[in-house]
Design a protein around this motif. Structure first.
Motif, short mmCIF file in Angstrom:
data_model
loop_
_atom_site.label_atom_id
_atom_site.label_comp_id
_atom_site.label_asym_id
_atom_site.label_seq_id
_atom_site.Cartn_x
_atom_site.Cartn_y
_atom_site.Cartn_z
N GLN A 313 -10.90 11.28 -7.67
CA GLN A 313 -10.44 10.24 -6.75
C GLN A 313 -11.60 9.46 -6.12
O GLN A 313 -11.37 8.62 -5.24
CB GLN A 313 -9.60 10.87 -5.63
N LYS A 314 -12.82 9.77 -6.52
CA LYS A 314 -14.02 9.12 -5.96
C LYS A 314 -14.12 9.36 -4.45
O LYS A 314 -14.47 8.48 -3.67
CB LYS A 314 -13.99 7.60 -6.23
N LEU A 315 -13.84 10.62 -4.06
CA LEU A 315 -13.86 10.96 -2.63
C LEU A 315 -15.08 11.77 -2.24
O LEU A 315 -15.25 12.13 -1.08
CB LEU A 315 -12.61 11.76 -2.26
N SER A 316 -15.96 12.07 -3.17
CA SER A 316 -17.09 12.95 -2.88
C SER A 316 -18.03 12.37 -1.83
O SER A 316 -18.71 13.09 -1.12
CB SER A 316 -17.87 13.25 -4.16
N ASP A 317 -18.07 11.05 -1.72
CA ASP A 317 -18.94 10.46 -0.73
C ASP A 317 -18.38 10.56 0.67
O ASP A 317 -19.10 10.44 1.65
CB ASP A 317 -19.19 8.99 -1.08
N LYS A 318 -17.07 10.79 0.79
CA LYS A 318 -16.44 10.89 2.10
C LYS A 318 -16.45 12.31 2.63
O LYS A 318 -16.46 12.54 3.82
CB LYS A 318 -14.99 10.39 2.02
N LEU A 319 -16.43 13.29 1.76
CA LEU A 319 -16.38 14.68 2.17
C LEU A 319 -17.14 15.52 1.17
O LEU A 319 -16.93 15.39 -0.03
CB LEU A 319 -14.91 15.14 2.25
N SER A 320 -18.04 16.33 1.62
CA SER A 320 -18.89 17.09 0.71
C SER A 320 -18.09 18.09 -0.10
O SER A 320 -17.05 18.57 0.34
CB SER A 320 -19.99 17.81 1.50
N PHE A 378 -0.17 19.23 -9.62
CA PHE A 378 0.00 17.82 -9.99
C PHE A 378 -0.25 16.86 -8.83
O PHE A 378 -0.46 15.66 -9.04
CB PHE A 378 1.41 17.60 -10.56
N LEU A 379 -0.22 17.36 -7.59
CA LEU A 379 -0.46 16.48 -6.45
C LEU A 379 -1.94 16.28 -6.17
O LEU A 379 -2.33 15.32 -5.51
CB LEU A 379 0.23 17.07 -5.20
N ALA A 380 -2.78 17.18 -6.69
CA ALA A 380 -4.21 17.13 -6.38
C ALA A 380 -4.85 15.81 -6.80
O ALA A 380 -5.80 15.34 -6.16
CB ALA A 380 -4.92 18.29 -7.05
N SER A 381 -4.36 15.20 -7.86
CA SER A 381 -4.95 13.94 -8.33
C SER A 381 -4.58 12.76 -7.45
O SER A 381 -5.20 11.69 -7.56
CB SER A 381 -4.50 13.66 -9.77
#
Length: 509
Positions: A313-320, A378-381
């Protein structure tokens, strides 16, 4: 020949025609299986005698104060056992990067640990039913401390050594997990024992959750994942000292026989035959196996699955990435405490009204977790916060089972065979359960993965094995419910809790 003695019990103020003022009660000094003309199962006579002579002073083998102190020490070490087991999962991504290994090789770390655990469990079960249980636990925990410490000093070219040492760490848990519950069963009985078993088993998810948190925490604090493997041995050394100083080795069956204990011995083959004929034990053990498969796979792979979901989801920059180990650990601790307490409360509330309530609670917990697991996968994505909600619900339902399952084993198996029963259940449960599930999930994930498939998607589809196994486990617990009342009654009669077996040895004057 049986070294009998007679004790006089004086009762006064009784006018009922069947009760006389003077009675002689025949007793044996060595808990013989038969007395005079009557034939009683071993262990039953002492209990029946105590029930029929209420004026006699009962002296427990272990004082209540010491029993509670022992309980605290056992719970502390149980906490450390499971912290150690899941510390690796908390820093798994760092380990994969350090050794340059894929999913299936990473899963092998947990599989090797569980394999040594299950192979040694029958040995410790055999020893635990026949020799000093305190010394057995001390020896196993000493090996655990040494090998766990050594595993924290491996370098990049020694992955094989890390796997070997992780296998040897299983020695400590094999000795402890097979013996400690049987000691608790000999310190407490009835409703109090259910509560104590609940508290003891609550430390499984609590320790697991803290393993993620402390593992990732020390790795982040020091900048080196090796330190994650050093904290539990330090704390374990304290636990070992406390065990040596404070823990007793109570007589087997002491709680059920008012401190007398049960000394009857049988061969290992006879013990195994007895357990295989015990239908409640067999079917509940299969249910435990399904539960172990499911929880072992989820505990090992969910943190890294959530980390890959963030990357997707390209969320790595928001939360480690490390936050998933912290959050998943906190969820595991919370659901372990709430689920364990809720499971024991439901058991105590319904057990007297519904004889097969315990396996039904386990079945509901297993089957209720299945839809939560499907939604989680299935919700994780799409939504990480929403995924955590269903992880919480699924783990809460699974945590209903741990304390209840331990209590089931203790009341459907006689005291002199409980350590063997624990050992065989551990062996089967881990051999067919979490010994292979982390590795199997990793193998399936690697098989699905290709240049056109994301690593997140391959792991997602491999995790679908978990809810399928959950359905099978629920069926096993429903079958257990058919036999539980009959098998429990058989143990009660053998221990003399049914007073009908004690009447033939009272002679009225």
């Amino acid at each position: 020949k049986r070294n009998k003695r007679c004790k006089m019990s004086m009762t006064s103020g009784l006018s009922a025609p069947l009760l006389h003022q003077d009675r002689y009660v025949c007793d044996t000094l060595h808990d013989q299986p038969s007395v005079g003309c009557c034939s009683l199962p071993y262990g039953s006579f002492a209990n029946s005698l105590a029930s029929l002579t209420p004026d006699a002073e009962e002296k427990p083998a272990i004082s209540p104060k010491r029993a509670y102190v022992t309980m605290v020490v056992l719970c502390y070490i149980n906490l450390l056992n499971y912290m150690e087991r899941y510390t690796i999962a908390g820093v798994l991504k760092d380990i994969q990067t350090f050794f340059h290994i894929n999913d299936s090789t990473a899963g092998l770390l947990q599989t090797v640990f569980i394999c040594s655990f299950l192979l040694l469990a029958p040995l410790f079960g055999y020893l635990g039913d026949r020799y000093n249980r305190k010394y057995i636990m001390i020896g196993g925990l000493s090996v655990w401390l040494l090998t766990a410490t050594a595993s924290s000093f491996v370098n990049k070219s020694q992955f094989w050594l890390l796997a070997l040492l992780r296998g040897l760490v299983g020695t400590g848990e094999a000795s402890y997990s097979t013996v400690a519950p049987t000691i608790i069963s000999d310190l407490f009985t009835g409703g109090k024992r259910s509560i104590m078993i609940c508290i003891f088993y609550i430390f499984i998810p609590v320790g697991s959750g803290l393993g993620y948190i402390t593992g990732q925490g020390f790795a982040s604090l020091t900048g080196d994942w090796h330190w994650a493997l050093r904290i539990t041995p330090i704390m374990g050394a304290v636990g070992l000292i406390l065990m040596i100083i404070l823990c007793p080795n109570p007589p087997r069956g002491a709680a059920e026989t008012h401190g007398e204990g049960v000394t009857e011995q049988s061969s290992y083959l006879e013990d195994v035959k007895y357990l295989l004929k015990n239908k409640s034990y067999v079917w509940s053990s299969l249910g435990v196996t399904a539960l172990a498969f499911l929880t072992g796979a989820l505990a090992f792979w969910l943190p890294i699955f959530l980390s890959r979901a963030r990357d997707n989801q390209k969320l790595s920059d928001k939360l480690s990435d490390s936050s998933d180990s912290y959050i998943f650990g906190a969820v595991t601790v919370a659901t372990g405490i709430l689920g364990g307490a809720l499971g024991t409360t439901l058991s105590r509330l319904f057990r007297d009204k519904v004889p097969n309530a315990d396996p039904l609670i386990c079945a509901v917990g297993m089957l209720g977790s299945v839809p939560c697991l499907f939604i989680t996968i299935f919700l994780a994505s799409a939504s990480i916060p929403g995924t955590y909600v269903f992880i919480f619900l699924g783990e809460l339902l699974l945590s209903l089972n741990w304390a209840v399952l331990a209590d089931i084993l203790l009341y459907v198996v006689i005291p002199t065979r409980r350590a063997t029963a624990e050992a065989l259940q551990i062996t089967v449960g881990h051999l067919l359960g979490d010994a292979g599930s982390p590795y199997l999930i990793g193998v399936v994930s690697d098989a699905i993965y290709s240049g056109n498939t994301e690593k997140f998607d391959s792991l997602k589809y491999s995790l679908l094995l978990c809810p399928v196994v959950g359905i099978v486990g629920g069926v096993f617990f429903f079958i257990t419910a058919i036999y539980i009342a009959e098998d429990r009654k058989a143990v009660q009669q053998l221990l003399g809790e049914d007073l009908k077996h004690g009447c033939s040895c009272i002679f009225s004057l």
